[in-house]
Scaffold this motif. Structure first.
Motif, PDB file in Angstrom:
ATOM      1  N   ASP A   1       0.868  -1.170   0.000  1.00 43.27           N
ATOM      2  CA  ASP A   1       0.000   0.000   0.000  1.00 43.27           C
ATOM      3  C   ASP A   1       0.906   1.221   0.000  1.00 43.27           C
ATOM      4  OD1 ASP A   1      -2.469  -1.384   0.166  1.00 43.27           O
ATOM      5  OD2 ASP A   1      -2.209  -1.616   2.324  1.00 43.27           O
ATOM      6  N   TYR A   2       0.800   2.020  -1.058  1.00 39.86           N
ATOM      7  CA  TYR A   2       1.579   3.248  -1.160  1.00 39.86           C
ATOM      8  C   TYR A   2       0.778   4.354  -0.486  1.00 39.86           C
ATOM      9  CZ  TYR A   2       4.101   0.488  -4.578  1.00 39.86           C
ATOM     10  OH  TYR A   2       4.814  -0.499  -5.200  1.00 39.86           O
ATOM     11  N   VAL A   3       1.285   4.875   0.600  1.00 38.23           N
ATOM     12  CA  VAL A   3       0.556   5.839   1.406  1.00 38.23           C
ATOM     13  C   VAL A   3       0.811   7.272   0.929  1.00 38.23           C
ATOM     14  CG1 VAL A   3       0.204   6.707   3.757  1.00 38.23           C
ATOM     15  CG2 VAL A   3       0.592   4.268   3.369  1.00 38.23           C
ATOM     16  N   ARG A   4       2.077   7.597   0.643  1.00 39.80           N
ATOM     17  CA  ARG A   4       2.410   8.943   0.154  1.00 39.80           C
ATOM     18  C   ARG A   4       3.706   8.865  -0.641  1.00 39.80           C
ATOM     19  NH1 ARG A   4       2.164  10.484   5.391  1.00 39.80           N
ATOM     20  NH2 ARG A   4       0.879  12.235   4.790  1.00 39.80           N
ATOM     21  N   PRO A   5       3.901   9.806  -1.575  1.00 42.15           N
ATOM     22  CA  PRO A   5       5.133   9.811  -2.363  1.00 42.15           C
ATOM     23  C   PRO A   5       6.352  10.116  -1.493  1.00 42.15           C
ATOM     24  CG  PRO A   5       3.493  11.324  -3.294  1.00 42.15           C
ATOM     25  CD  PRO A   5       2.975  10.861  -1.967  1.00 42.15           C
ATOM     26  N   LEU A   6       7.460   9.528  -1.860  1.00 41.67           N
ATOM     27  CA  LEU A   6       8.732   9.773  -1.181  1.00 41.67           C
ATOM     28  C   LEU A   6       9.646  10.496  -2.165  1.00 41.67           C
ATOM     29  CD1 LEU A   6      10.796   9.434   1.103  1.00 41.67           C
ATOM     30  CD2 LEU A   6      11.230   7.114   0.256  1.00 41.67           C
ATOM     31  N   VAL A   7       9.977  11.729  -1.837  1.00 41.65           N
ATOM     32  CA  VAL A   7      10.865  12.530  -2.671  1.00 41.65           C
ATOM     33  C   VAL A   7      12.299  12.183  -2.289  1.00 41.65           C
ATOM     34  CG1 VAL A   7      11.551  14.892  -3.282  1.00 41.65           C
ATOM     35  CG2 VAL A   7       9.147  14.349  -2.832  1.00 41.65           C
ATOM     36  N   HIS A   8      13.174  12.110  -3.296  1.00 38.89           N
ATOM     37  CA  HIS A   8      14.569  11.768  -3.031  1.00 38.89           C
ATOM     38  C   HIS A   8      15.182  12.758  -2.052  1.00 38.89           C
ATOM     39  CE1 HIS A   8      18.887  11.265  -3.579  1.00 38.89           C
ATOM     40  NE2 HIS A   8      18.572  10.013  -3.830  1.00 38.89           N
ATOM     41  N   ARG A   9      16.020  12.236  -1.161  1.00 41.05           N
ATOM     42  CA  ARG A   9      16.712  13.046  -0.166  1.00 41.05           C
ATOM     43  C   ARG A   9      17.997  12.334   0.221  1.00 41.05           C
ATOM     44  NH1 ARG A   9      12.591  11.462   4.648  1.00 41.05           N
ATOM     45  NH2 ARG A   9      13.662   9.580   5.260  1.00 41.05           N
ATOM     46  N   HIS A  10      18.823  12.965   1.024  1.00 44.45           N
ATOM     47  CA  HIS A  10      20.098  12.364   1.421  1.00 44.45           C
ATOM     48  C   HIS A  10      19.971  11.474   2.648  1.00 44.45           C
ATOM     49  CE1 HIS A  10      22.315  14.527  -1.593  1.00 44.45           C
ATOM     50  NE2 HIS A  10      21.692  15.632  -1.242  1.00 44.45           N
ATOM     51  N   GLU A  11      18.970  11.700   3.481  1.00 43.28           N
ATOM     52  CA  GLU A  11      18.790  10.888   4.689  1.00 43.28           C
ATOM     53  C   GLU A  11      18.122   9.564   4.331  1.00 43.28           C
ATOM     54  OE1 GLU A  11      17.097  13.958   4.443  1.00 43.28           O
ATOM     55  OE2 GLU A  11      18.863  15.040   5.136  1.00 43.28           O
ATOM     56  N   PRO A  12      18.522   8.481   4.995  1.00 39.37           N
ATOM     57  CA  PRO A  12      17.876   7.188   4.743  1.00 39.37           C
ATOM     58  C   PRO A  12      16.455   7.158   5.317  1.00 39.37           C
ATOM     59  CG  PRO A  12      19.459   6.994   6.524  1.00 39.37           C
ATOM     60  CD  PRO A  12      19.582   8.386   5.989  1.00 39.37           C
ATOM     61  N   VAL A  13      15.659   6.233   4.838  1.00 39.59           N
ATOM     62  CA  VAL A  13      14.366   5.951   5.446  1.00 39.59           C
ATOM     63  C   VAL A  13      14.555   4.747   6.364  1.00 39.59           C
ATOM     64  CG1 VAL A  13      12.908   6.898   3.619  1.00 39.59           C
ATOM     65  CG2 VAL A  13      13.670   4.511   3.485  1.00 39.59           C
ATOM     66  N   VAL A  14      13.619   4.545   7.269  1.00 41.58           N
ATOM     67  CA  VAL A  14      13.666   3.398   8.168  1.00 41.58           C
ATOM     68  C   VAL A  14      12.593   2.414   7.738  1.00 41.58           C
ATOM     69  CG1 VAL A  14      13.314   2.602  10.536  1.00 41.58           C
ATOM     70  CG2 VAL A  14      14.584   4.703  10.107  1.00 41.58           C
ATOM     71  N   VAL A  15      12.985   1.158   7.566  1.00 41.98           N
ATOM     72  CA  VAL A  15      12.037   0.091   7.270  1.00 41.98           C
ATOM     73  C   VAL A  15      11.887  -0.731   8.543  1.00 41.98           C
ATOM     74  CG1 VAL A  15      11.469  -1.862   5.786  1.00 41.98           C
ATOM     75  CG2 VAL A  15      12.862   0.030   4.878  1.00 41.98           C
ATOM     76  N   GLU A  16      10.691  -0.688   9.126  1.00 44.67           N
ATOM     77  CA  GLU A  16      10.394  -1.505  10.302  1.00 44.67           C
ATOM     78  C   GLU A  16       9.807  -2.821   9.802  1.00 44.67           C
ATOM     79  OE1 GLU A  16       7.930   0.385  13.237  1.00 44.67           O
ATOM     80  OE2 GLU A  16       9.161   2.195  13.254  1.00 44.67           O
TER      81      GLU A  16
END
Length: 149
Positions: free
Chosen positions: A62-77
């Motif tokens: 389920d895609y909840v919202r767009p993720l714009v490219h950035r330098h910080e990582p995302v966290v996958v729980e």
């Protein structure tokens, strides 16, 4: 219950023409988190658990919202929502940071342990099940936790 946390870097090539992370790339993020999760579950020296291979039987995203490219990582729980004799279901949430409310993706994957030498699925061993249960979070356990809180 415990959740596995994986800090996933975003790469320039992850972006699509609209400037956000492409939907297919999220599958790679889930794969990276799942592999990290399974190797962290691997018991001590000499144990064959989780080393024989596995295959993906199903993905739901389920895609909840767009993720714009950035330098910080995302966290996958990541955590386990179901364990059967020969499969497990891993759930995921991709967020800005650990415990953040900014949610990009909610997903699940059914994983089947696989005997690479025999070329067929295999059962989950007692040792593997014991390790997976540390990360087991079902709808019932979530409701019980809400009642206690």
């Amino acid at each position: 219950m415990a959740r596995h946390l994986y800090h996933c870097p975003l790469r320039w090539s992850d972006m699509d023409a609209f400037g956000h992370v492409n939907n297919v790339v999220f599958l790679r993020y889930l794969e990276e988190a799942r592999i990290d999760f399974m190797f962290r579950l691997q018991p001590g020296d000499g144990s064959p658990s989780f080393s024989g291979g596995s295959v993906v039987a199903r993905h739901e995203i389920d895609y909840v919202r767009p993720l714009v490219h950035r330098h910080e990582p995302v966290v996958v729980e990541s955590w386990v929502t179901r364990i059967t004799a020969a499969s497990l279901t891993i759930a995921y949430e991709i967020k800005d940071t650990e415990g953040a409310s900014q949610l990009y993706v909610r997903a699940s994957t059914v994983v089947v342990p696989y005997d690479l030498e025999a070329g067929r699925p295999r059962r989950i061993s007692a040792e593997e099940k014991s390790h997976l249960q540390q990360y087991l979070e079902t709808a019932e356990t979530m409701e019980e936790g809400a009642l206690v809180a």
